[in-house]
Scaffold this active site. Sequence first.
Site, PDB file in Angstrom:
ATOM      1  N   TYR A  33       0.857  -1.080  -0.126  1.00 14.18           N
ATOM      2  CA  TYR A  33      -0.145   0.018   0.020  1.00 14.18           C
ATOM      3  C   TYR A  33       0.811   1.387   0.004  1.00 14.18           C
ATOM      4  O   TYR A  33       1.924   1.159   0.220  1.00 14.18           O
ATOM      5  CB  TYR A  33      -1.021   0.118   1.171  1.00 14.18           C
ATOM      6  N   LYS A 149       6.437  -1.868   1.849  1.00 15.14           N
ATOM      7  CA  LYS A 149       5.334  -1.293   2.407  1.00 15.14           C
ATOM      8  C   LYS A 149       4.217  -2.154   2.337  1.00 15.14           C
ATOM      9  O   LYS A 149       3.308  -2.007   1.645  1.00 15.14           O
ATOM     10  CB  LYS A 149       5.211   0.104   1.892  1.00 15.14           C
ATOM     11  N   GLU A 182      11.789   2.680  14.264  1.00 15.30           N
ATOM     12  CA  GLU A 182      10.883   3.796  13.781  1.00 15.30           C
ATOM     13  C   GLU A 182       9.474   3.617  14.555  1.00 15.30           C
ATOM     14  O   GLU A 182       9.717   2.935  15.459  1.00 15.30           O
ATOM     15  CB  GLU A 182      10.878   3.643  12.404  1.00 15.30           C
ATOM     16  N   LEU A 207      11.182   1.591   7.197  1.00 15.85           N
ATOM     17  CA  LEU A 207      10.774   2.014   5.928  1.00 15.85           C
ATOM     18  C   LEU A 207      11.485   3.275   5.516  1.00 15.85           C
ATOM     19  O   LEU A 207      11.676   4.252   6.292  1.00 15.85           O
ATOM     20  CB  LEU A 207       9.089   2.119   5.900  1.00 15.85           C
TER      21      LEU A 207
HETATM   22  N1  PDD Z   1       2.698   5.266   7.429  1.00 17.84           N
HETATM   23  N2  PDD Z   1       7.213   3.739   8.642  1.00 17.84           N
HETATM   24  C1  PDD Z   1       6.306   2.998   8.881  1.00 17.84           C
HETATM   25  C2  PDD Z   1       6.154   1.779   9.567  1.00 17.84           C
HETATM   26  C3  PDD Z   1       5.043   3.846   8.240  1.00 17.84           C
HETATM   27  O1  PDD Z   1       4.008   3.061   8.384  1.00 17.84           O
HETATM   28  C4  PDD Z   1       5.249   4.906   7.689  1.00 17.84           C
HETATM   29  C5  PDD Z   1       4.061   5.652   6.717  1.00 17.84           C
HETATM   30  C6  PDD Z   1       6.280   5.832   7.619  1.00 17.84           C
HETATM   31  C7  PDD Z   1       6.316   7.026   6.992  1.00 17.84           C
HETATM   32  O2  PDD Z   1       6.489   6.944   5.582  1.00 17.84           O
HETATM   33  P1  PDD Z   1       5.917   8.202   4.716  1.00 17.84           P
HETATM   34  O3  PDD Z   1       6.815   9.503   5.103  1.00 17.84           O
HETATM   35  O4  PDD Z   1       6.456   7.803   3.273  1.00 17.84           O
HETATM   36  O5  PDD Z   1       4.619   8.476   4.854  1.00 17.84           O
HETATM   37  C8  PDD Z   1       7.472   5.136   8.245  1.00 17.84           C
HETATM   38  C9  PDD Z   1       1.337   5.627   6.603  1.00 17.84           C
HETATM   39  C10 PDD Z   1       1.218   6.850   6.809  1.00 17.84           C
HETATM   40  C11 PDD Z   1       0.316   4.722   7.086  1.00 17.84           C
HETATM   41  O6  PDD Z   1       0.483   3.624   7.309  1.00 17.84           O
HETATM   42  O7  PDD Z   1      -0.857   5.219   7.335  1.00 17.84           O
END
Ligand code: PDD
Length: 285
Positions: A33, A149, A182, A207
């Site tokens: 996703y 992801k 994270e 991620l």
């Molecule tokens: N989550 N790390 C994890 C485990 C995440 O699920 C996310 C993002 C990030 C940040 O990634 P980005 O800056 O590309 O959004 C880091 C999304 C927003 C979610 O699961 O809703």
Amino acid sequence: MSRIAYVNGQYELMGAASVHIEDRGYQFADGVYEVCEIRGAKIIDFTKHMTRLQRSLRELRIAMPMALAALQIVMQEVVRRNRVRSGIVYLQVSRGVSRRDHAFPTHPVAPSVVVTARGISPQKGSDTAARGIKVITHAENRWPRVDIKSVSLLPNVLAKQAAREQGASEAWYVDAQGFVTEGASSNAWIITKDDRVVTRSADSGILAGITRAVLIDVLAAMQLKLEERPFTPAEAAAAKEAFVTASSQIVMPVVAIDNQPIGDGRPGAIARRLREEFHRFAEAV
Ligand code: PDD
């Protein structure tokens, strides 16, 4: 207003939209996703999100479901039909529908595609940022391929729930060596007393966040020193500031870790500035 979702070629009312019960996303979490921010009715950093999507798909050997240009049109159309000006657009691609069997289907199967969008009040985000959020620490218990992801998010769900039950809004995973990896749905950052901005390298354990990547450009433009290295919860507790980044939160100040205040227990000045500057460096389509 009724919400509209895109499901496998059709725009449907959310309440009526459905996927097959033998979709591998549903049965095996066999899918990936992306979440992009919507701001001014435009999708933020679409190109970077799609590059990461394609990488996730490649790693799992799932085919790209349609051309990138078509995917852009679909995502923009879902944003438009839901009249979202500020919020998020969610895209999920699974390996598709096949009789339940753990290994990949032996016959060709079309990947399933779902796109939804929802409005989030920008005021709500600003109010939360003005207060700052609390984080808890949580033992790292995810699979090692967190660079993908994937929709397989059970450990993240449980960590987030643990945070909520302890009056916090994010959980920071701590690996076997005692370092923060994270957040359950965000990247983790601290700012040291001498203004060095620290976040773990995207090479392992996290991620590669898109917000993280863009923020690195913001730091360079602001001539702030970046250190890509792991840090411990103790270092975070002693830091001047801390914050998380994610597409749904941009830069969100962190004011406490395991109930210990960070800095003076209020959102830090640098984190607030980074939040303000961020969109000057982001792409909008
Ligand atoms: N989550 N790390 C994890 C485990 C995440 O699920 C996310 C993002 C990030 C940040 O990634 P980005 O800056 O590309 O959004 C880091 C999304 C927003 C979610 O699961 O809703």
